[in-house]
Design a protein around this motif. Structure first.
Motif, PDB file in Angstrom:
ATOM      1  N   ASP A 289      -1.175   7.285   0.639  1.00  0.00           N
ATOM      2  CA  ASP A 289      -2.607   6.992   0.641  1.00  0.00           C
ATOM      3  C   ASP A 289      -3.085   6.544   2.013  1.00  0.00           C
ATOM      4  O   ASP A 289      -4.267   6.657   2.336  1.00  0.00           O
ATOM      5  N   MET A 290      -2.172   6.014   2.801  1.00  0.00           N
ATOM      6  CA  MET A 290      -2.548   5.457   4.102  1.00  0.00           C
ATOM      7  C   MET A 290      -2.545   6.490   5.229  1.00  0.00           C
ATOM      8  O   MET A 290      -3.048   6.222   6.318  1.00  0.00           O
TER       9      MET A 290
ATOM     10  N   GLU B 128      -7.489  -0.318  -6.197  1.00  0.00           N
ATOM     11  CA  GLU B 128      -7.077   0.705  -7.148  1.00  0.00           C
ATOM     12  C   GLU B 128      -5.688   0.388  -7.699  1.00  0.00           C
ATOM     13  O   GLU B 128      -5.435   0.495  -8.889  1.00  0.00           O
ATOM     14  N   GLN B 129      -4.791  -0.031  -6.817  1.00  0.00           N
ATOM     15  CA  GLN B 129      -3.440  -0.387  -7.253  1.00  0.00           C
ATOM     16  C   GLN B 129      -3.460  -1.606  -8.171  1.00  0.00           C
ATOM     17  O   GLN B 129      -2.779  -1.637  -9.187  1.00  0.00           O
TER      18      GLN B 129
ATOM     19  N   ALA C  44     -11.203   1.648   3.296  1.00  0.00           N
ATOM     20  CA  ALA C  44     -10.237   2.512   2.611  1.00  0.00           C
ATOM     21  C   ALA C  44      -8.986   1.730   2.223  1.00  0.00           C
ATOM     22  O   ALA C  44      -8.432   1.926   1.136  1.00  0.00           O
ATOM     23  N   ILE C  45      -8.554   0.834   3.082  1.00  0.00           N
ATOM     24  CA  ILE C  45      -7.386   0.009   2.777  1.00  0.00           C
ATOM     25  C   ILE C  45      -7.681  -0.907   1.591  1.00  0.00           C
ATOM     26  O   ILE C  45      -6.884  -1.017   0.656  1.00  0.00           O
TER      27      ILE C  45
ATOM     28  N   ALA D  40     -10.003  -0.481  -0.726  1.00  0.00           N
ATOM     29  CA  ALA D  40     -10.190   0.333  -1.929  1.00  0.00           C
ATOM     30  C   ALA D  40      -8.849   0.750  -2.521  1.00  0.00           C
ATOM     31  O   ALA D  40      -8.661   0.715  -3.742  1.00  0.00           O
ATOM     32  N   SER D  41      -7.908   1.125  -1.667  1.00  0.00           N
ATOM     33  CA  SER D  41      -6.590   1.513  -2.145  1.00  0.00           C
ATOM     34  C   SER D  41      -5.888   0.328  -2.811  1.00  0.00           C
ATOM     35  O   SER D  41      -5.280   0.468  -3.870  1.00  0.00           O
ATOM     36  N   GLY D  42      -6.006  -0.827  -2.194  1.00  0.00           N
ATOM     37  CA  GLY D  42      -5.410  -2.029  -2.781  1.00  0.00           C
ATOM     38  C   GLY D  42      -6.029  -2.385  -4.122  1.00  0.00           C
ATOM     39  O   GLY D  42      -5.321  -2.746  -5.068  1.00  0.00           O
TER      40      GLY D  42
ATOM     41  N   LEU E 155       0.837  -1.196   0.000  1.00  0.00           N
ATOM     42  CA  LEU E 155       0.000   0.000   0.000  1.00  0.00           C
ATOM     43  C   LEU E 155       0.872   1.244   0.000  1.00  0.00           C
ATOM     44  O   LEU E 155       1.926   1.284   0.646  1.00  0.00           O
ATOM     45  N   ASP E 156       0.433   2.260  -0.723  1.00  0.00           N
ATOM     46  CA  ASP E 156       1.159   3.518  -0.803  1.00  0.00           C
ATOM     47  C   ASP E 156       1.042   4.248   0.535  1.00  0.00           C
ATOM     48  O   ASP E 156      -0.065   4.566   0.976  1.00  0.00           O
TER      49      ASP E 156
END
Length: 85
Positions: A7-8, A62-63, A55-56, A58-60, A3-4
């Motif tokens: 973003d976190m 997206e990546q 959120a975690i 969703a970020s994953g 994870l970025d």
């Protein structure tokens, strides 16, 4: 999947707030606070944790979707979502 960290940052802040809220719940119980107030605060903690988890994920996602080289394991994503349900 990594994870970025940028973003976190909001997720980490949300978790820190939830940690403080959870400490407040424990203190309320120790001090014999009104049940309604305790449940309201506990609900806020639960929602904060859920939102951080989403959120975690969703970020994953997206990546994974942004990089065609990464395998997007649908079963694994389903399992992650269900752990938050």
């Amino acid at each position: 999947m990594e994870l970025d960290p940028a973003d976190m940052t909001p997720v980490i802040n949300r978790l820190k707030r939830a940690q403080g809220q959870l400490g407040a719940v424990a203190r309320m119980l120790e001090e014999g606070a009104d049940c309604k107030d305790v449940v309201t605060q506990l609900s806020a903690v639960s929602k904060a944790l859920d939102r951080a988890g989403f959120a975690i994920i969703a970020s994953g996602m997206e990546q994974c979707l942004g990089d065609p080289e990464k395998d997007l394991d649908r079963k694994e994503l389903e399992k992650l979502f269900l752990t938050l349900a």
